[in-house]
Design an enzyme around this catalytic site. Structure first.
Site, mmCIF file in Angstrom:
data_model
loop_
_atom_site.group_PDB
_atom_site.id
_atom_site.type_symbol
_atom_site.label_atom_id
_atom_site.label_comp_id
_atom_site.label_asym_id
_atom_site.label_seq_id
_atom_site.Cartn_x
_atom_site.Cartn_y
_atom_site.Cartn_z
ATOM 1 N N CYS A 47 6.124 28.247 -69.242
ATOM 2 C CA CYS A 47 6.091 29.036 -68.011
ATOM 3 C C CYS A 47 7.310 28.856 -66.917
ATOM 4 C CB CYS A 47 4.861 28.591 -67.508
ATOM 5 S SG CYS A 47 4.715 29.267 -65.752
ATOM 6 N N CYS A 68 6.525 28.630 -63.358
ATOM 7 C CA CYS A 68 5.985 27.047 -63.008
ATOM 8 C C CYS A 68 7.484 26.362 -63.076
ATOM 9 C CB CYS A 68 5.158 26.571 -64.030
ATOM 10 S SG CYS A 68 3.750 27.684 -64.306
ATOM 11 N N ASP A 69 8.163 26.162 -63.777
ATOM 12 C CA ASP A 69 8.949 25.047 -64.334
ATOM 13 C C ASP A 69 10.608 25.583 -63.901
ATOM 14 O OD1 ASP A 69 6.860 23.452 -64.929
ATOM 15 O OD2 ASP A 69 6.993 24.079 -66.912
HETATM 16 C C1 LIG Z 1 2.476 23.286 -69.886
HETATM 17 C C2 LIG Z 1 2.044 24.077 -69.060
HETATM 18 C C3 LIG Z 1 2.560 24.057 -67.636
HETATM 19 C C4 LIG Z 1 1.789 24.730 -66.790
HETATM 20 N N1 LIG Z 1 2.462 24.457 -65.369
HETATM 21 C C5 LIG Z 1 2.021 25.213 -64.446
HETATM 22 C C6 LIG Z 1 2.483 25.039 -62.934
HETATM 23 O O1 LIG Z 1 3.213 24.284 -62.836
HETATM 24 N N2 LIG Z 1 1.714 25.649 -62.189
HETATM 25 C C7 LIG Z 1 0.727 26.777 -62.236
HETATM 26 O O2 LIG Z 1 0.339 27.227 -61.477
HETATM 27 N N3 LIG Z 1 0.529 26.956 -63.679
HETATM 28 C C8 LIG Z 1 0.921 26.371 -64.558
HETATM 29 N N4 LIG Z 1 0.497 26.469 -65.875
HETATM 30 C C9 LIG Z 1 -0.471 27.715 -66.043
HETATM 31 C C10 LIG Z 1 -1.877 27.111 -65.798
HETATM 32 O O3 LIG Z 1 -2.103 25.990 -66.460
HETATM 33 C C11 LIG Z 1 -2.807 28.270 -66.113
HETATM 34 O O4 LIG Z 1 -2.588 29.298 -65.719
HETATM 35 C C12 LIG Z 1 -4.350 27.861 -65.706
HETATM 36 O O5 LIG Z 1 -4.534 26.492 -66.440
HETATM 37 C C13 LIG Z 1 -5.291 28.788 -66.297
HETATM 38 O O6 LIG Z 1 -6.474 28.165 -66.001
HETATM 39 P P1 LIG Z 1 -7.925 28.618 -66.481
HETATM 40 O O7 LIG Z 1 -8.927 27.894 -65.874
HETATM 41 O O8 LIG Z 1 -8.016 30.219 -66.601
HETATM 42 O O9 LIG Z 1 -7.694 28.353 -68.093
HETATM 43 P P2 LIG Z 1 -7.195 27.044 -69.059
HETATM 44 O O10 LIG Z 1 -6.492 26.291 -68.000
HETATM 45 O O11 LIG Z 1 -6.570 27.741 -70.173
HETATM 46 O O12 LIG Z 1 -8.539 26.333 -69.190
HETATM 47 C C14 LIG Z 1 -9.583 26.639 -70.473
HETATM 48 C C15 LIG Z 1 -10.804 26.033 -70.489
HETATM 49 O O13 LIG Z 1 -11.729 26.637 -71.369
HETATM 50 C C16 LIG Z 1 -12.178 25.674 -72.315
HETATM 51 N N5 LIG Z 1 -12.851 26.476 -73.360
HETATM 52 C C17 LIG Z 1 -12.083 27.114 -74.363
HETATM 53 N N6 LIG Z 1 -12.991 27.584 -75.017
HETATM 54 C C18 LIG Z 1 -14.459 27.046 -74.813
HETATM 55 C C19 LIG Z 1 -15.481 27.051 -75.324
HETATM 56 N N7 LIG Z 1 -15.657 27.883 -76.404
HETATM 57 N N8 LIG Z 1 -16.463 26.445 -74.802
HETATM 58 C C20 LIG Z 1 -16.356 25.655 -73.726
HETATM 59 N N9 LIG Z 1 -14.986 25.556 -73.020
HETATM 60 C C21 LIG Z 1 -13.941 26.308 -73.794
HETATM 61 C C22 LIG Z 1 -11.091 24.754 -72.562
HETATM 62 O O14 LIG Z 1 -11.606 23.394 -72.747
HETATM 63 C C23 LIG Z 1 -10.453 24.691 -71.243
HETATM 64 O O15 LIG Z 1 -11.329 23.711 -70.194
HETATM 65 C C24 LIG Z 1 1.145 25.665 -66.826
HETATM 66 C C25 LIG Z 1 0.509 25.955 -68.208
HETATM 67 C C26 LIG Z 1 0.893 25.111 -69.097
HETATM 68 C C27 LIG Z 1 0.507 25.332 -70.793
#
Ligand SMILES: Cc1cc2nc3c(=O)[nH]c(=O)nc-3n(C[C@H](O)[C@H](O)[C@H](O)COP(=O)(O)OP(=O)(O)OC[C@H]3O[C@@H](n4cnc5c(N)ncnc54)[C@H](O)[C@@H]3O)c2cc1C
Length: 317
Positions: free
Chosen positions: A142, A145-146
């Site tokens: 990302c 982000c970084d």
């Molecule tokens: C390495 C990395 C660094 C990042 N750094 C940043 C940053 O510095 N700043 C920033 O703003 N964003 C950053 N991001 C992006 C950010 O992490 C995502 O935009 C954010 O986490 C999305 O949130 P979400 O809740 O939609 O999904 P996710 O964080 O993807 O969470 C999905 C959840 O769904 C659950 N899940 C999936 N399938 C199922 C199922 N069948 N049953 C129950 N649970 C399930 C998983 O266990 C998880 O808990 C980064 C991403 C990565 C990969």
């Protein structure tokens, strides 16, 4: 039977849980399973180190620390959190059925008047051991982000589509050089993005090449690339490697039950409504544009409010 079941415990799911719990809806969160790499409880931020752009933390916060706080905050207001994943859902009748464990079981494990889907997305990775080891230590998925961490540095971007070039162009604000490594001689990216990249002095291309290893002990120091035509290998010095080969939203459970766009994301309208009344979606599972923790959290708040209003409308009728 629950009023609100939330699938996912990333920023979207836990923010929805905080709002729903404070709205006296006693939400149940299925947070995912630790054993499964794609269903990490706490979501994608559990895979990173410093998060510097989540509002409220002057000096940044570690990704896992942020997620542990969000989880405790949701629990403080009465959200119930199970370390399980949903294995199947039935959205054809209301209340909706949610299965945990054997998806072939006749009866669902629980039923829900509203379902908030926050199952997120996964960045596609190269599949290299050192890529996993150095994630957060020079390897990133990302640029928004970084990128800031790579001022005056040498950066490699892996990929050849629009998002790879978007990341590369954004990274030219920070890096001294940005080398795009692409496995073919021509890019999949749109003509306009190609024109922008070709005319940017900081961007160089390494054609017909794949990254076969990421180098560095504590932090990234370079990448090893292999020419796909000659099999010749070379090392490129780099401080940062941005893997930009695509994202996979976690929507398999909903195929055939909810409207899904051609890239696999859930389609939402009027806030967080999906194509089935009573089912709401928030965070990266429905967002291929912003993909940030704060936008995911924001849409989690919206989903909880939408679910609350939907439940109120049921009791009014
Ligand atoms: C390495 C990395 C660094 C990042 N750094 C940043 C940053 O510095 N700043 C920033 O703003 N964003 C950053 N991001 C992006 C950010 O992490 C995502 O935009 C954010 O986490 C999305 O949130 P979400 O809740 O939609 O999904 P996710 O964080 O993807 O969470 C999905 C959840 O769904 C659950 N899940 C999936 N399938 C199922 C199922 N069948 N049953 C129950 N649970 C399930 C998983 O266990 C998880 O808990 C980064 C991403 C990565 C990969």
């Amino acid at each position: 039977m629950r009023d609100v079941v939330i699938l996912g415990s990333g920023p979207a799911g836990l923010t929805a849980a905080i709002y729903a719990a404070r709205g006296e809806l006693r939400p149940l969160v299925l947070e995912g399973e630790p054993s499964s790499s794609s269903d990490q409880p706490g979501g994608q931020l559990m895979l990173t180190t410093e998060v510097e752009n989540f509002p409220g933390f002057t000096h940044g916060v570690l990704g896992p620390e942020l997620m542990v706080s969000m989880r405790s905050q949701a629990e403080r207001f009465g959200a119930e959190i199970l370390t399980e994943r949903a294995s199947r859902v039935d959205l054809s009748t209301s209340p909706f059925g949610v299965w945990i464990g054997d998806p072939g079981a006749h009866e669902p494990t629980l039923t829900a008047r509203t379902l908030i889907i926050a199952t997120g997305a996964r960045s596609l990775m190269l599949g290299l051991d050192n890529e996993t080891r150095l994630l957060g230590y020079g390897v990133s998925t990302c640029a928004t982000c970084d990128g800031f961490f790579f001022r005056g540095k040498q950066i490699v971007v892996v990929g050849g589509g629009d998002s790879a070039l978007e990341e590369a162009l954004f990274l030219t604000k920070f890096g001294d050089t940005v080398t795009v490594v692409h496995r073919r001689q021509d890019l999949r990216a749109s003509k306009i993005m190609q024109d922008r990249a070709f005319t940017n002095d900081k961007i160089k291309f390494r054609w017909d090449s794949t990254v076969v290893d990421i180098l560095g002990d504590e932090r990234v120091t370079g990448v090893k690339v292999r020419d796909v035509k000659t099999a010749e290998e070379a090392e490129l010095a780099a401080d940062g490697v941005f893997v930009a080969i695509g994202h996979a939203p976690s929507t398999d459970l909903f195929a055939g039950q909810l409207q899904i766009d051609p890239a696999g994301y859930l389609v939402t309208h009027e806030g967080t409504k999906t194509s089935v009344p009573g089912v709401f979606a928030c965070g990266d599972v429905q967002d291929h544009v912003y993909r940030q923790a704060v936008t995911a959290a924001g849409s989690g708040c919206m989903a909880a409010i939408d679910a609350e209003r939907y439940l109120s409308s049921l009791t009014e009728n």
